[in-house]
Design a protein around this motif. Structure first.
Motif, PDB file in Angstrom:
ATOM      1  N   ALA A  22       3.570  16.950 -51.807  1.00 45.51           N
ATOM      2  CA  ALA A  22       4.185  17.712 -52.893  1.00 45.51           C
ATOM      3  C   ALA A  22       5.701  17.638 -52.824  1.00 45.51           C
ATOM      4  N   ALA A  23       6.234  17.455 -51.617  1.00 47.39           N
ATOM      5  CA  ALA A  23       7.687  17.355 -51.442  1.00 47.39           C
ATOM      6  C   ALA A  23       8.233  15.980 -51.804  1.00 47.39           C
ATOM      7  N   GLY A  24       7.339  15.043 -52.139  1.00 47.30           N
ATOM      8  CA  GLY A  24       7.800  13.739 -52.600  1.00 47.30           C
ATOM      9  C   GLY A  24       7.759  12.631 -51.567  1.00 47.30           C
ATOM     10  N   TYR A  25       7.198  12.873 -50.408  1.00 46.89           N
ATOM     11  CA  TYR A  25       7.050  11.806 -49.409  1.00 46.89           C
ATOM     12  C   TYR A  25       5.877  10.916 -49.819  1.00 46.89           C
ATOM     13  N   ASP A  26       6.155   9.638 -50.004  1.00 50.10           N
ATOM     14  CA  ASP A  26       5.133   8.744 -50.555  1.00 50.10           C
ATOM     15  C   ASP A  26       4.350   7.992 -49.486  1.00 50.10           C
ATOM     16  N   VAL A  27       4.717   8.139 -48.213  1.00 47.66           N
ATOM     17  CA  VAL A  27       3.930   7.618 -47.097  1.00 47.66           C
ATOM     18  C   VAL A  27       3.816   8.733 -46.068  1.00 47.66           C
ATOM     19  N   VAL A  28       2.579   9.137 -45.784  1.00 44.72           N
ATOM     20  CA  VAL A  28       2.331  10.187 -44.790  1.00 44.72           C
ATOM     21  C   VAL A  28       1.537   9.576 -43.643  1.00 44.72           C
ATOM     22  N   ILE A  29       2.092   9.638 -42.442  1.00 44.68           N
ATOM     23  CA  ILE A  29       1.465   9.069 -41.251  1.00 44.68           C
ATOM     24  C   ILE A  29       0.975  10.209 -40.365  1.00 44.68           C
ATOM     25  N   ALA A  46      -0.762  26.131 -55.895  1.00 40.33           N
ATOM     26  CA  ALA A  46       0.413  25.820 -56.710  1.00 40.33           C
ATOM     27  C   ALA A  46       0.920  24.403 -56.452  1.00 40.33           C
ATOM     28  N   LEU A  47       0.765  23.927 -55.204  1.00 41.29           N
ATOM     29  CA  LEU A  47       1.278  22.597 -54.848  1.00 41.29           C
ATOM     30  C   LEU A  47       0.321  21.478 -55.214  1.00 41.29           C
ATOM     31  N   LEU A  48      -0.958  21.795 -55.384  1.00 46.64           N
ATOM     32  CA  LEU A  48      -1.979  20.761 -55.571  1.00 46.64           C
ATOM     33  C   LEU A  48      -1.688  19.781 -56.714  1.00 46.64           C
ATOM     34  N   PRO A  49      -1.175  20.238 -57.880  1.00 41.58           N
ATOM     35  CA  PRO A  49      -0.878  19.265 -58.949  1.00 41.58           C
ATOM     36  C   PRO A  49       0.183  18.236 -58.581  1.00 41.58           C
ATOM     37  N   HIS A  50       0.977  18.517 -57.542  1.00 46.28           N
ATOM     38  CA  HIS A  50       2.054  17.605 -57.141  1.00 46.28           C
ATOM     39  C   HIS A  50       1.617  16.662 -56.014  1.00 46.28           C
ATOM     40  N   THR A  51       0.356  16.719 -55.611  1.00 49.44           N
ATOM     41  CA  THR A  51      -0.121  15.913 -54.485  1.00 49.44           C
ATOM     42  C   THR A  51      -0.951  14.727 -54.978  1.00 49.44           C
ATOM     43  N   GLY A  52      -1.323  13.863 -54.029  1.00 50.45           N
ATOM     44  CA  GLY A  52      -2.227  12.756 -54.326  1.00 50.45           C
ATOM     45  C   GLY A  52      -1.564  11.430 -54.598  1.00 50.45           C
ATOM     46  N   GLN A  53      -0.228  11.393 -54.656  1.00 52.72           N
ATOM     47  CA  GLN A  53       0.457  10.142 -54.979  1.00 52.72           C
ATOM     48  C   GLN A  53       0.864   9.348 -53.738  1.00 52.72           C
ATOM     49  N   ALA A  98     -10.407   6.060 -54.345  1.00 47.79           N
ATOM     50  CA  ALA A  98     -10.646   7.328 -55.032  1.00 47.79           C
ATOM     51  C   ALA A  98     -11.928   7.986 -54.537  1.00 47.79           C
ATOM     52  N   LEU A  99     -12.968   7.173 -54.322  1.00 49.21           N
ATOM     53  CA  LEU A  99     -14.235   7.708 -53.808  1.00 49.21           C
ATOM     54  C   LEU A  99     -14.059   8.278 -52.405  1.00 49.21           C
ATOM     55  N   ARG A 100     -13.270   7.615 -51.604  1.00 49.98           N
ATOM     56  CA  ARG A 100     -13.012   8.077 -50.237  1.00 49.98           C
ATOM     57  C   ARG A 100     -12.333   9.439 -50.249  1.00 49.98           C
ATOM     58  N   ARG A 101     -11.370   9.613 -51.144  1.00 52.35           N
ATOM     59  CA  ARG A 101     -10.670  10.900 -51.224  1.00 52.35           C
ATOM     60  C   ARG A 101     -11.588  11.996 -51.747  1.00 52.35           C
ATOM     61  N   GLU A 102     -12.470  11.670 -52.675  1.00 51.88           N
ATOM     62  CA  GLU A 102     -13.417  12.670 -53.174  1.00 51.88           C
ATOM     63  C   GLU A 102     -14.323  13.155 -52.048  1.00 51.88           C
ATOM     64  N   ARG A 103     -14.846  12.233 -51.261  1.00 49.71           N
ATOM     65  CA  ARG A 103     -15.714  12.602 -50.153  1.00 49.71           C
ATOM     66  C   ARG A 103     -14.949  13.410 -49.107  1.00 49.71           C
ATOM     67  N   GLN A 104     -13.695  13.054 -48.868  1.00 49.54           N
ATOM     68  CA  GLN A 104     -12.886  13.786 -47.903  1.00 49.54           C
ATOM     69  C   GLN A 104     -12.640  15.215 -48.362  1.00 49.54           C
TER      70      GLN A 104
END
Length: 336
Positions: free
Chosen positions: A139-146, A41-48, A269-275
Motif C-alpha cells: 500500500a505504501a508503493g513498494y513494488d517488490v516485497v522480499i 482501508a489499505l486493501l484497495p492499494h495492495t496487490g500491485q 492470480a489463482l495462486r494469490r486467490e488460494r493464498q
C-alpha cells in the motif's frame, strides 16, 4: 495513519509504515480491532507488487544476496521492501533482530524499507503477521516485497504460501543427491540459487547438476492437478556470487520471465486467490485456539488437568478431550 502510509515517500511515510506494522503485530484486543480497520482501508492499494520469498540454511548468504538484489532493483527504478524473520529464543523468548546490520547500504537507502520481525514461536520460518506487513508495504508503493525466512532450510514452507515466487538458496557443498531430494522445500521451490559459486566453481557445477536432476525427479511424480508449477515453467538452477554481485542480473531476468509467464497463463492470480483463502482459515484456527484458552470452563479446569498430566495421573489425550468437552458444553460430564 492510512493517509500517511499511502502518502508521499519520505520520513513521514516510513514512520507510518513502522507504526502500522507494530499495530498489526500487537496482541491487545483494541489494537487488533484497529489493525483490522487499517487493513480494510489499505486493501484497495495492495496487490500491485511482486512478492518474492527467500529461504536457505544459515550462512548461505541470504542477507548479502538481498542487499545486492535490492540495490540492483533500485537502480532499475524499483522500490524494495524487505521483511526479515528472526528466530525467537525458546529460553528467553527474545530475538536479536539484527538482519539490518548485514545490509548496511540497503538499510539506509531512501528507496528501500527493511523490517525485522520475531518469529515468536510461529512455525514455517515466518512471523504470524508477515502477510499483514506485506500488505502495508504494498500500500505504501513498494513494488517488490522480499520475505526472508529464519534460515532453517527444510521446513520453511509457509513463505511459499504467501509469495508469488519461492526461491531456495543452496551452498555448493550442501550434500549429495539424496540430501538434495529429501528437503521438503525443494519440491515447492520455483527457483534454486547456488550462492558462493566463486569459492569453488567445480563444487558449484556439481551441485547445479545434482539439484537439476533432483528437480526433474520431483517434477515427474505426484498428482498433476496438485502440482505447484505450471506446464510452461519448470524450476531451474542458477549459480551466483552475492558478495561479488555476480549473477544478480541473470537472477532477476529469470524472475521477470517467471512473472510474465505465470501472469499470462493465470496461475499467478489463482495462486494469490488460494493464498488469501488459506490465510483466512489460518486466522480462524488461531482465533479458535485463543477463544479456547479464554473460555471460563477451560481456564477453571486447565491448572488441575495440567498438574495431573505432569504427574502422570491422566493421559494427555484424555485431558485434552476433557478440556474440549468443557469448551463445547460445560454441562457435559467429564470424559474418563
Amino acid at each position: 495513519m492510512h493517509d500517511r502510509v499511502t502518502g508521499q515517500p519520505g520520513p513521514i511515510q516510513r514512520r507510518a509504515i513502522a507504526k502500522a506494522i507494530t499495530l498489526l503485530e500487537s496482541t491487545r484486543a483494541d489494537h487488533r480491532a484497529q489493525g483490522d480497520e487499517l487493513l480494510t482501508a489499505l486493501l484497495p492499494h495492495t496487490g500491485q507488487a511482486f512478492r518474492l520469498g527467500l529461504s536457505g540454511v544459515p550462512g548461505v548468504g541470504k542477507s548479502t544476496f538481498i542487499e545486492a538484489l535490492g540495490l540492483f532493483l533500485i537502480q532499475q527504478g524499483h522500490r524494495v521492501a524487505v521483511l526479515t524473520i528472526d528466530p525467537s529464543s525458546t529460553v528467553s523468548g527474545g530475538s536479536i533482530l539484527g538482519d539490518k546490520t548485514r545490509m548496511e547500504q540497503l538499510s539506509v537507502h531512501p528507496q528501500a524499507y527493511i523490517r525485522p520481525s520475531p518469529s515468536s514461536g510461529t512455525l514455517g520460518g515466518v512471523a504470524e503477521k508477515t502477510r499483514e506487513a506485506m500488505l502495508v508495504c504494498e500500500a505504501a508503493g513498494y513494488d517488490v516485497v522480499i520475505v526472508e525466512t529464519v534460515g532453517v532450510g527444510q521446513s520453511e514452507t509457509a513463505v511459499a504460501g504467501m509469495t508469488d515466487m519461492f526461491v531456495l538458496m543452496q551452498l555448493p557443498n550442501a550434500g549429495d543427491d539424496l540430501q538434495a531430494i529429501k528437503k521438503g522445500v525443494m519440491e515447492i521451490a520455483d527457483l534454486v540459487v547456488i550462492n558462493k559459486a566463486d569459492i569453488d566453481k567445480n563444487a558449484a557445477t556439481r551441485a547445479e547438476a545434482q539439484i537439476t536432476s533432483s528437480l526433474r525427479l520431483l517434477g515427474m511424480h505426484g498428482n498433476p492437478d496438485h502440482a505447484t508449477h505450471g506446464a510452461l515453467w519448470q524450476p531451474r538452477v542458477l549459480q551466483i556470487s552475492a558478495l561479488l554481485g555476480q549473477g544478480v542480473e541473470s537472477f532477476w531476468e529469470a524472475v521477470t520471465l517467471y512473472r510474465s509467464m505465470q501472469t499470462a497463463n493465470g496461475r499467478l492470480a489463482l495462486r494469490r486467490e488460494r493464498q488469501s483463502l488459506a490465510w483466512m482459515w489460518e486466522r480462524i484456527d488461531a482465533g479458535l485456539k485463543q477463544a479456547f484458552r479464554q473460555h471460563p470452563e477451560v481456564r477453571a479446569r486447565l491448572p488441575g488437568l495440567q498438574a495431573d498430566v505432569a504427574a502422570g495421573r491422566v493421559a494427555a489425550s484424555t485431558a485434552a478431550r476433557n478440556l474440549l468437552a468443557a469448551q463445547a458444553s460445560p454441562a457435559l460430564p467429564a470424559i474418563d
